[in-house]
Design a protein around this motif. Structure first.
Motif, PDB file in Angstrom:
ATOM      1  N   VAL A  66      18.400  -2.314   1.046  1.00 55.00           N
ATOM      2  CA  VAL A  66      18.045  -2.354  -0.373  1.00 55.00           C
ATOM      3  C   VAL A  66      19.075  -1.579  -1.178  1.00 55.00           C
ATOM      4  CG1 VAL A  66      16.306  -1.723  -2.086  1.00 55.00           C
ATOM      5  CG2 VAL A  66      15.592  -2.554   0.170  1.00 55.00           C
ATOM      6  N   GLY A  67      19.790  -2.281  -2.061  1.00 52.05           N
ATOM      7  CA  GLY A  67      20.828  -1.629  -2.854  1.00 52.05           C
ATOM      8  C   GLY A  67      21.966  -1.152  -1.985  1.00 52.05           C
ATOM      9  N   THR A  68      22.590  -2.081  -1.267  1.00 50.57           N
ATOM     10  CA  THR A  68      23.572  -1.739  -0.239  1.00 50.57           C
ATOM     11  C   THR A  68      24.951  -1.407  -0.775  1.00 50.57           C
ATOM     12  OG1 THR A  68      24.182  -4.052  -0.009  1.00 50.57           O
ATOM     13  CG2 THR A  68      22.414  -3.240   1.405  1.00 50.57           C
ATOM     14  N   GLY A  69      25.200  -1.681  -2.060  1.00 54.26           N
ATOM     15  CA  GLY A  69      26.556  -1.513  -2.562  1.00 54.26           C
ATOM     16  C   GLY A  69      27.498  -2.452  -1.836  1.00 54.26           C
ATOM     17  N   ARG A  70      28.662  -1.945  -1.470  1.00 56.22           N
ATOM     18  CA  ARG A  70      29.658  -2.773  -0.774  1.00 56.22           C
ATOM     19  C   ARG A  70      29.432  -2.823   0.738  1.00 56.22           C
ATOM     20  NH1 ARG A  70      32.578  -0.149  -4.939  1.00 56.22           N
ATOM     21  NH2 ARG A  70      33.647  -1.639  -6.325  1.00 56.22           N
ATOM     22  N   GLY A  71      28.380  -2.164   1.204  1.00 54.53           N
ATOM     23  CA  GLY A  71      28.018  -2.263   2.607  1.00 54.53           C
ATOM     24  C   GLY A  71      28.622  -1.235   3.528  1.00 54.53           C
ATOM     25  N   GLU A  72      29.339  -0.243   2.976  1.00 48.23           N
ATOM     26  CA  GLU A  72      29.990   0.732   3.851  1.00 48.23           C
ATOM     27  C   GLU A  72      28.978   1.467   4.730  1.00 48.23           C
ATOM     28  OE1 GLU A  72      30.207   0.776   0.484  1.00 48.23           O
ATOM     29  OE2 GLU A  72      32.260   1.125  -0.214  1.00 48.23           O
ATOM     30  N   THR A  73      27.902   1.934   4.117  1.00 49.37           N
ATOM     31  CA  THR A  73      26.902   2.682   4.870  1.00 49.37           C
ATOM     32  C   THR A  73      26.125   1.775   5.816  1.00 49.37           C
ATOM     33  OG1 THR A  73      26.662   4.260   3.054  1.00 49.37           O
ATOM     34  CG2 THR A  73      24.900   4.198   4.681  1.00 49.37           C
ATOM     35  N   ASP A  74      25.778   0.594   5.347  1.00 48.64           N
ATOM     36  CA  ASP A  74      25.005  -0.326   6.178  1.00 48.64           C
ATOM     37  C   ASP A  74      25.784  -0.751   7.414  1.00 48.64           C
ATOM     38  OD1 ASP A  74      23.600  -0.285   3.634  1.00 48.64           O
ATOM     39  OD2 ASP A  74      22.430  -1.939   4.451  1.00 48.64           O
ATOM     40  N   ARG A  75      27.102  -0.925   7.266  1.00 47.75           N
ATOM     41  CA  ARG A  75      27.897  -1.284   8.436  1.00 47.75           C
ATOM     42  C   ARG A  75      27.848  -0.176   9.484  1.00 47.75           C
ATOM     43  NH1 ARG A  75      30.976  -6.073   8.743  1.00 47.75           N
ATOM     44  NH2 ARG A  75      31.369  -5.195  10.790  1.00 47.75           N
ATOM     45  N   GLY A  76      27.831   1.073   9.031  1.00 44.89           N
ATOM     46  CA  GLY A  76      27.712   2.176   9.972  1.00 44.89           C
ATOM     47  C   GLY A  76      26.394   2.149  10.708  1.00 44.89           C
ATOM     48  N   GLN A  80      25.471   1.272  14.998  1.00 39.42           N
ATOM     49  CA  GLN A  80      24.582   2.038  15.873  1.00 39.42           C
ATOM     50  C   GLN A  80      23.423   1.178  16.383  1.00 39.42           C
ATOM     51  OE1 GLN A  80      25.337   5.033  16.974  1.00 39.42           O
ATOM     52  NE2 GLN A  80      27.177   5.065  15.682  1.00 39.42           N
ATOM     53  N   LEU A  81      22.855   0.371  15.498  1.00 42.88           N
ATOM     54  CA  LEU A  81      21.740  -0.492  15.895  1.00 42.88           C
ATOM     55  C   LEU A  81      22.166  -1.521  16.937  1.00 42.88           C
ATOM     56  CD1 LEU A  81      20.254  -1.045  12.335  1.00 42.88           C
ATOM     57  CD2 LEU A  81      19.061   0.086  14.223  1.00 42.88           C
ATOM     58  N   HIS A  82      23.402  -1.993  16.818  1.00 46.81           N
ATOM     59  CA  HIS A  82      23.893  -3.031  17.727  1.00 46.81           C
ATOM     60  C   HIS A  82      24.056  -2.527  19.150  1.00 46.81           C
ATOM     61  CE1 HIS A  82      26.868  -6.394  18.802  1.00 46.81           C
ATOM     62  NE2 HIS A  82      25.721  -6.971  18.513  1.00 46.81           N
ATOM     63  N   LEU A  83      24.144  -1.225  19.315  1.00 52.82           N
ATOM     64  CA  LEU A  83      24.210  -0.661  20.661  1.00 52.82           C
ATOM     65  C   LEU A  83      22.893  -0.847  21.407  1.00 52.82           C
ATOM     66  CD1 LEU A  83      26.080   2.691  19.867  1.00 52.82           C
ATOM     67  CD2 LEU A  83      27.034   0.630  20.909  1.00 52.82           C
ATOM     68  N   ARG A  84      21.805  -1.026  20.654  1.00 50.60           N
ATOM     69  CA  ARG A  84      20.490  -1.226  21.269  1.00 50.60           C
ATOM     70  C   ARG A  84      20.006  -2.666  21.149  1.00 50.60           C
ATOM     71  NH1 ARG A  84      14.603   1.311  19.554  1.00 50.60           N
ATOM     72  NH2 ARG A  84      13.447   0.167  21.147  1.00 50.60           N
ATOM     73  N   ASN A 109      36.124 -10.143   7.608  1.00 45.97           N
ATOM     74  CA  ASN A 109      37.279  -9.521   8.254  1.00 45.97           C
ATOM     75  C   ASN A 109      36.920  -8.803   9.548  1.00 45.97           C
ATOM     76  OD1 ASN A 109      39.051 -10.364   6.238  1.00 45.97           O
ATOM     77  ND2 ASN A 109      38.663  -8.551   4.976  1.00 45.97           N
ATOM     78  N   ARG A 110      35.666  -8.355   9.640  1.00 47.59           N
ATOM     79  CA  ARG A 110      35.261  -7.650  10.870  1.00 47.59           C
ATOM     80  C   ARG A 110      33.864  -8.089  11.294  1.00 47.59           C
ATOM     81  NH1 ARG A 110      33.072  -2.729  12.783  1.00 47.59           N
ATOM     82  NH2 ARG A 110      32.488  -2.001  10.711  1.00 47.59           N
ATOM     83  N   PRO A 111      33.754  -9.323  11.800  1.00 45.38           N
ATOM     84  CA  PRO A 111      32.447  -9.805  12.240  1.00 45.38           C
ATOM     85  C   PRO A 111      31.977  -9.059  13.490  1.00 45.38           C
ATOM     86  CG  PRO A 111      34.155 -11.347  12.873  1.00 45.38           C
ATOM     87  CD  PRO A 111      34.821 -10.314  12.012  1.00 45.38           C
ATOM     88  N   ILE A 112      30.647  -8.978  13.641  1.00 48.49           N
ATOM     89  CA  ILE A 112      30.071  -8.347  14.826  1.00 48.49           C
ATOM     90  C   ILE A 112      29.298  -9.424  15.581  1.00 48.49           C
ATOM     91  CG2 ILE A 112      28.534  -6.542  15.696  1.00 48.49           C
ATOM     92  CD1 ILE A 112      28.982  -5.022  13.111  1.00 48.49           C
ATOM     93  N   PRO A 113      29.675  -9.726  16.805  1.00 52.18           N
ATOM     94  CA  PRO A 113      28.979 -10.768  17.572  1.00 52.18           C
ATOM     95  C   PRO A 113      27.480 -10.496  17.659  1.00 52.18           C
ATOM     96  CG  PRO A 113      30.975 -10.072  18.710  1.00 52.18           C
ATOM     97  CD  PRO A 113      30.774  -9.108  17.577  1.00 52.18           C
ATOM     98  N   GLY A 114      26.676 -11.503  17.329  1.00 51.83           N
ATOM     99  CA  GLY A 114      25.230 -11.360  17.418  1.00 51.83           C
ATOM    100  C   GLY A 114      24.580 -10.867  16.136  1.00 51.83           C
ATOM    101  N   VAL A 115      25.377 -10.498  15.133  1.00 48.36           N
ATOM    102  CA  VAL A 115      24.837 -10.001  13.871  1.00 48.36           C
ATOM    103  C   VAL A 115      25.084 -11.044  12.779  1.00 48.36           C
ATOM    104  CG1 VAL A 115      24.887  -8.171  12.136  1.00 48.36           C
ATOM    105  CG2 VAL A 115      25.282  -7.614  14.551  1.00 48.36           C
ATOM    106  N   THR A 116      24.017 -11.488  12.139  1.00 53.32           N
ATOM    107  CA  THR A 116      24.128 -12.445  11.036  1.00 53.32           C
ATOM    108  C   THR A 116      23.623 -11.799   9.750  1.00 53.32           C
ATOM    109  OG1 THR A 116      21.944 -13.355  11.587  1.00 53.32           O
ATOM    110  CG2 THR A 116      23.879 -14.461  12.523  1.00 53.32           C
ATOM    111  N   PHE A 117      24.090 -12.320   8.609  1.00 49.02           N
ATOM    112  CA  PHE A 117      23.778 -11.734   7.318  1.00 49.02           C
ATOM    113  C   PHE A 117      23.166 -12.772   6.387  1.00 49.02           C
ATOM    114  CE2 PHE A 117      26.964  -9.074   9.174  1.00 49.02           C
ATOM    115  CZ  PHE A 117      26.684  -7.782   8.735  1.00 49.02           C
TER     116      PHE A 117
END
Length: 294
Positions: A66-76, A80-84, A109-117
């Protein structure tokens, strides 16, 4: 002494989105905000959030930003979530179209396998209306609002709506400025700077909302200081932008009475908000992570 009554001519920076972005960038560049958040995401977030999320037996873990801005924090957080969780659906509710486009570029530019948006260029309130229209309303394992709760029209309603959208065992993370930090004390000292679209929501606001609604939660403090000496340098343009962001007022020095401006600067540089270190004025920029589990 500052009065609680509003003053003609004073407008919050929310009335001018371009000026808000400009003043926010000036302050953000000064604070190394993202590096502090990134460190928190790498050290605290895994144990206090990721490990406490419910298991997903099969399918996709769902998260709402909610209110992610440019996504810098959400990507972080996603890292971490993707490790689990191998598969993640991240719904993004961000009302500034330019920020959404920037976030999309980062993902491209930096996709993460298994993560969709699922990008939604809309406010949380508008996303909630769309969500309510769905016959099979998705519930989320994780919902976050990082320094964005201030922009809700009805903060209590929005917080409880987010909580309702969690799956059983799901976690809601709200990062908000500390009520006993510099921002909290400034805003409580100068309530006349607030208006109909600026909400001075702080940690104690979140505690009150969650407690009154019977939601168990915990609060984790992140201490932080930032050098705001430039605010006290006459003619310093960056200092002016940062001052306006701290007050959340457009052109404070020209729009407020002279005696109020002096009172503001005296309080800003005083011991309630700042400390002196080696001739520098270090502002208390502390924030809290409010974590609630359904």
């Amino acid at each position: 002494m500052a009065s609680s009554e509003s003053i003609d001519g004073i407008r919050s920076i929310y009335h001018d989105p371009d000026y808000y972005v400009k003043s926010f960038k000036a302050y953000s560049d000064l604070t190394s905000r993202l590096s502090v958040l990134q460190s928190w995401m790498e050290t605290v977030f895994p144990t206090e959030v990721v490990l406490k999320l419910p298991a997903v037996a099969e399918g996709t873990m769902k998260m709402l930003g909610v209110g992610t801005g440019r996504g810098e924090t959400d990507r972080g957080m996603i890292d971490q979530l993707h490790l689990r969780f191998q598969e993640i659906l991240n719904v993004v509710a961000e009302p500034t179209p330019a920020y959404v486009e920037d976030y999309k570029k980062v993902v491209l530019n930096r996709p993460i396998p298994g993560v969709t948006f699922d990008f939604r260029a809309q406010t949380f309130e508008d996303y909630r209306k769309d969500w309510e229209k769905e016959t099979d309303r998705p519930k989320f394992e994780f919902i976050s609002a990082v320094q964005s709760i201030y922009y809700m029209k009805d903060i209590e309603k929005s917080v409880m709506n987010m909580h309702e959208m969690l799956k059983e065992g799901g976690v809601m993370l709200i990062i908000v400025l500390a009520d006993d930090g510099g921002f909290g004390r400034l805003w409580r000292k100068f309530p006349m700077f607030a208006d109909e679209i600026q909400k001075h929501a702080l940690t104690d606001t979140m505690r009150e909302i969650l407690t009154e609604n019977g939601v168990k939660h915990e609060v984790i403090r992140q201490s932080s200081k930032v050098d705001i000496s430039c605010c006290f340098e006459e003619g310093n343009e960056q200092g002016k932008l940062i001052t306006d962001f701290l007050a959340h007022v457009i052109d404070l020095e020209k729009s407020a009475p002279e005696e109020l401006v002096k009172e503001f600067f005296d309080y800003l540089g005083g011991t309630d908000c700042s400390v002196r270190e080696g001739g520098k004025v270090m502002f208390n920029n502390s924030w809290d992570a409010v974590i609630a589990r359904k």
